[in-house]
Each structure stands twice: as structure tokens, then as C-alpha cells.
Enzyme design. Structure first.
Site, short mmCIF file in Angstrom:
data_model
loop_
_atom_site.label_atom_id
_atom_site.label_comp_id
_atom_site.label_asym_id
_atom_site.label_seq_id
_atom_site.Cartn_x
_atom_site.Cartn_y
_atom_site.Cartn_z
N SER A 143 32.91 6.92 -21.31
CA SER A 143 33.28 7.34 -20.48
C SER A 143 34.77 6.34 -20.13
CB SER A 143 32.97 7.55 -19.45
OG SER A 143 34.52 8.60 -18.64
N TYR A 156 28.77 6.68 -11.19
CA TYR A 156 28.81 7.09 -12.60
C TYR A 156 30.14 5.56 -13.66
CZ TYR A 156 30.77 10.26 -16.51
OH TYR A 156 30.87 10.32 -18.22
#
Length: 262
Positions: A143, A156
Site C-alpha cells: 500500500s 495498517y
């Protein structure tokens, strides 16, 4: 043009969304594959549809990527079904957002367990069966949050930063054994189920704005002024899976429309 003709692959978290798109693209490029997901009913439907559309051998397996023994057994079964393993795409993951003061620690650990530990387990088991052939590729779907901190997304971001560390470390460890390990760092897939079914609601609540304002906020951060699309990511997956990238390992490739440039 079948750039991956004859390749044998596993794609984790591929019952729907980006994982499904990756599985379908690999099949179109000539690969046979096993799709893993904890939702076996949806995974079975997806695998059957892709097999019918492409004529490739596509199988479905229920796998919890945090269960090391289950992953090991599933990799061995995939090798048996496919006749080998050339490619592991580690796509499975979750995102739970929240402010750091009130973030439930069990939820924080769950994100780390799935997104980081689960990635390592899948990668090492794939590499284990690739080593005898001295050939194989592991791709992590990371990501942009693996490159830059994310607002009220500490778990995250921690998992994704760690994922790049795992990617680079495995790349160093197995480069001389013919195994390449790379990561892809997509931007915001605003039209994916992750966003439409979860993140828009989470972020609207966390940030005190409407879901429409959340979408505008994240598009405005992108120089190219559009969200990331499945095909943007799949194009890079195919490149990294192919021999066209055979001098690349330990990389974390941004697919962010210019939002992240490091």
C-alpha cells in the site's frame, strides 16, 4: 499475448475485489492458479467463473493465512494440483482504522497478524517449494501506507511498513537461489468493496465528514486526480511476475497516480 503462459500461481484473498481481478488477469495471461480465501463459497464461485472464461485451471481453497500449518499444507496441495509453483501473490489483508488513544489493542494486533505475519507465512512457504527449482516470484500487495504514515491508521501503516521490510529481507536472503520478492504499493482503490463497504463509513465517522467528502478528499490528494483502478495494479503484477522484470528484486513499486513518489 500470454505473458505468463504455463506459470503456476497462488493468489491469496482472491474471492473478490483486487484479488479477484489479479486472479482473472493471471489466467488471461496464461497461468493456472489456486485462489485462497476464508470465504470458500465466494472463492469457489469466482474460481469457477474465471476458469470458464479463460479455459485455465483455476482452483479454490479455504485458507486462513495466519495459520502456519494450514498455509504449509495448502501450498503443498497447490503444488500437487498445479504441478508446481512459480508465483505467489500475497494479496489477503484487512484494514481497521481508529484513533490511536482508543484503538482496541486486540484489533490492532489482528491487523498485524493478518497483514504482516500472514504475509511472511505465505511468502516463506511459497519460497520453500520454489527453492528446489531455483526459480520463483513472490509479490506482496502492499500500500502507499507502507511508504508514508496514514491518518488514524497506525496498525495498517505499521503492518505495511513492516511488509516492505519483509520483502527486502527475503529478497536479500533468496536472490542467489533464483527467487525474486517484490511489493506493489497501490493508491486508493476507491471503487473496490474494501472502500465502498467499509472504509468510506470508517473514515467518515473517524474524520467527522460525509462519505462524499471522504471520496473528494482522497481524490484531491492524487496529482492525476483519479482513484487507483484494478487494471493499474494488475499491469504491474504481470510485469513483476514475468521474466521482463528478472533483474528486479526487493522493490516496492508505487502505483499511486503520483501521490507517493518515494
Amino acid at each position: 499475448m500470454e505473458r505468463l503462459k504455463g506459470r503456476k500461481a497462488i493468489v491469496t484473498g482472491s474471492a473478490q475485489g483486487l484479488g479477484e481481478a489479479i486472479l482473472q488477469r493471471l489466467a488471461k495471461e496464461g497461468a493456472d492458479a489456486v485462489g485462497w480465501d476464508i470465504n470458500i463459497e465466494k472463492m469457489t464461485e469466482t474460481a469457477k467463473r474465471i476458469a470458464e472464461q479463460t479455459g485455465r485451471k483455476i482452483f479454490a481453497e479455504k485458507v486462513d493465512i495466519t495459520d502456519a500449518e494450514m498455509v504449509r499444507n495448502a501450498v503443498d496441495k497447490a503444488v500437487e494440483l498445479l504441478g508446481g509453483l512459480d508465483l505467489m501473490v500475497c494479496n489477503a489483508g484487512i484494514l481497521i482504522s481508529g484513533d490511536s488513544i482508543s484503538f482496541d489493542i486486540s484489533a490492532w494486533r489482528k491487523v498485524i497478524d493478518i497483514d504482516l505475519v500472514g504475509y511472511f507465512i505465505c511468502a516463506r512457504e511459497a519460497i520453500r517449494v520454489m527453492l528446489p527449482n531455483k526459480y520463483g516470484t513472490v509479490i506482496q500487495i502492499n500500500s502507499k501506507s507502507g511508504k508514508k504514515g496514514s491518518f488514524k491508521n497506525s496498525a495498517y501503516a505499521a503492518a505495511k511498513f513492516g511488509g516492505i521490510g519483509v520483502t527486502q529481507s527475503l529478497a536479500l536472503e533468496f536472490a542467489e537461489h533464483g527467487i525474486r520478492v517484490n511489493a506493489i504499493c497501490p493508491g486508493n482503490l476507491l471503487d473496490s468493496p474494501l472502500w465502498t463497504e467499509s472504509l468510506f463509513k470508517q473514515y467518515a465517522k473517524n474524520q467527522g465528514i460525509t462519505e462524499e467528502e471522504v471520496r473528494k478528499k482522497y481524490i484531491d490528494q492524487v496529482p492525476m486526480k483519479r482513484p487507483c483502478r484494478y487494471e493499474d495494479v494488475c499491469n504491474v503484477v504481470v510485469f513483476l511476475a514475468s521474466d521482463e522484470s528478472n533483474y528486479m528484486t526487493g522493490q516496492a513499486i508505487n502505483v499511486t497516480g503520483g501521490q507517493e513518489m518515494r
